[in-house]
Design an enzyme around this catalytic site. Sequence first.
Site, short mmCIF file in Angstrom:
data_model
loop_
_atom_site.label_atom_id
_atom_site.label_comp_id
_atom_site.label_asym_id
_atom_site.label_seq_id
_atom_site.Cartn_x
_atom_site.Cartn_y
_atom_site.Cartn_z
N LYS A 1 18.79 53.55 -10.53
CA LYS A 1 19.71 53.44 -9.40
C LYS A 1 21.06 54.07 -9.75
CE LYS A 1 21.08 50.07 -5.87
NZ LYS A 1 22.50 50.32 -5.77
N THR B 1 27.83 59.39 16.81
CA THR B 1 28.89 58.61 17.43
C THR B 1 28.36 57.20 17.64
OG1 THR B 1 28.21 59.27 19.66
CG2 THR B 1 29.90 60.61 18.59
N HIS B 2 29.19 56.19 17.46
CA HIS B 2 28.76 54.78 17.55
C HIS B 2 27.64 54.47 16.57
CE1 HIS B 2 31.09 54.24 21.30
NE2 HIS B 2 30.65 55.46 21.62
N ASN C 1 24.91 54.82 -8.01
CA ASN C 1 25.78 54.41 -6.90
C ASN C 1 26.93 55.41 -6.67
OD1 ASN C 1 24.27 52.06 -6.64
ND2 ASN C 1 25.57 50.92 -8.06
N GLU D 1 33.73 54.45 -3.89
CA GLU D 1 34.02 53.01 -3.87
C GLU D 1 35.34 52.71 -4.55
OE1 GLU D 1 29.33 51.54 -3.85
OE2 GLU D 1 30.53 51.34 -5.68
N SER E 1 22.97 50.11 -11.77
CA SER E 1 22.50 48.73 -11.71
C SER E 1 22.11 48.23 -13.09
CB SER E 1 21.30 48.63 -10.77
OG SER E 1 20.74 47.33 -10.80
N SER E 2 22.35 46.95 -13.31
CA SER E 2 21.95 46.33 -14.58
C SER E 2 20.52 45.83 -14.51
CB SER E 2 22.89 45.15 -14.90
OG SER E 2 22.80 44.17 -13.86
N ASN F 1 73.94 47.03 -6.78
CA ASN F 1 73.63 47.10 -5.36
C ASN F 1 73.51 48.52 -4.82
OD1 ASN F 1 73.90 44.39 -5.70
ND2 ASN F 1 75.65 44.14 -4.33
#
Length: 460
Positions: free
Chosen positions: A323, A186-187, A325, A330, A317-318, A140
């Site tokens: 491509k 912004t936004h 990434n 990520e 990409s396969s 404890n």
Amino acid sequence: MKFVKEKDSMGTVLVPENAYFGPQTQRAIENFSISGLTLPLSFIYSLALLKKFAAIVNHELGLLSEQLLKAIIQAADEVTEGKFDSQFAIDVFQTGSGTSTNMNMNEVISSRANEIITGRKGGKKPVHPNDHVNLGQSSNDVIPSVIHISASVLIKEQLIPSLDSLLKALAGKKKEFRNIKKIGRTHLQDALPITLGQEFSGYARQIELGISGIKSAQKTLSELALGGTAVGTGINTHPEFAKKVIALIAEKTGIHFKEAKNHFSAQAAQDACMETSGALKTIAVSLIKIANDIRWLSSGPRCGIGEINIPSLQPGSSIMPGKVNPVIPEAVIQVAAQVIGNDTTIMLGAQSGNFELNVMLPLIAYNLLQSVTFLARATEVFAHKCISGISANALKCHSNIEKSIALATFLVPYIGYDKAASLAKKAHETGRTVREIALEEKLLSEKILNKLLKQIKTGD
């Protein structure tokens, strides 16, 4: 597999013949066959370190013989060297105090110590797991202490150096991009221009604050529960035991550990772990913001924002040739999500401090140490495989500024808000630039207009 009969207070248990653990560990392995997850080795090694110093102090206090001390020290050292990693197989989801893991360590160290003393495994057992290895301790107070020790060591040796690397990489880009003007947003809409360096300065400051936050949390982790034994009263331990053991741990780790001011709080509550997890969650949220911005700013290569270029690391990409990434950002975002989830689990665990003991200690330990480890590795990868290799697409940055209708804001002090708004609307509807329409309608001279549209501060 051959088995041998071992006895504990509940009776006889069949334990694998080649195992260094004993009956209590075997019972736990059988009882908690749940997840296959075990407490990380960082926790196991910190627990072995505590046992080593406990033996040294108990010997100094006249409670442990020289022979037993030497054997326990050697056995504990061998555990921290990784020689017995396979002997710690108890599931994370076990008794809430972590007693099973504490006894697992006591049994492995005593078994190996007996082998050292007698020259063979089995037979005479001068070293007892409870009476000698666990002398002056309770699960404890030991397990909460080891959570603090292992987390503090990981933060010091892994997380802060990794965060420092990321901060250095971001600060480097802040300086490198200090004169590259780009459109602000912004936004998710076009806003006034800034510099790319200013954008990266914001990221650097987030990490700087994250480092400050985790260092602050380290201070709360420095208090150790050791010395409280079963319920915080310190029953069955020498008055000088905890202070001396903690001093040795502090010397070894270089971290200023000290005995808890209040043992009842240290064992029943896990507020320090909660605070540390909160600091880790803050870092995770910062990383999500930074990584997502990097993804968006590098989007394209032809049909996205494309204001920066990130290193190409692997095919993306396969099915789509060529491509690439943003794989590192990520991965970082996924780690951050895990850390945020861990924080929720730690929060729920910290709520389970019932009276004199928290009963979710193994769960808190597992998730806290995972968060520290994952963040350390992710930030290191982010710094070296992504941030350090970023380059600016200066032509795209300049082109975006020239096309932006937000430049009409610079004209407001000269032509008023309404005329500037009308100009911006016309630019948007026609696809022409603010500069072109302002010159065509002779709202301002070309000299003044050029001067106004260059009003982009390049400082931090």
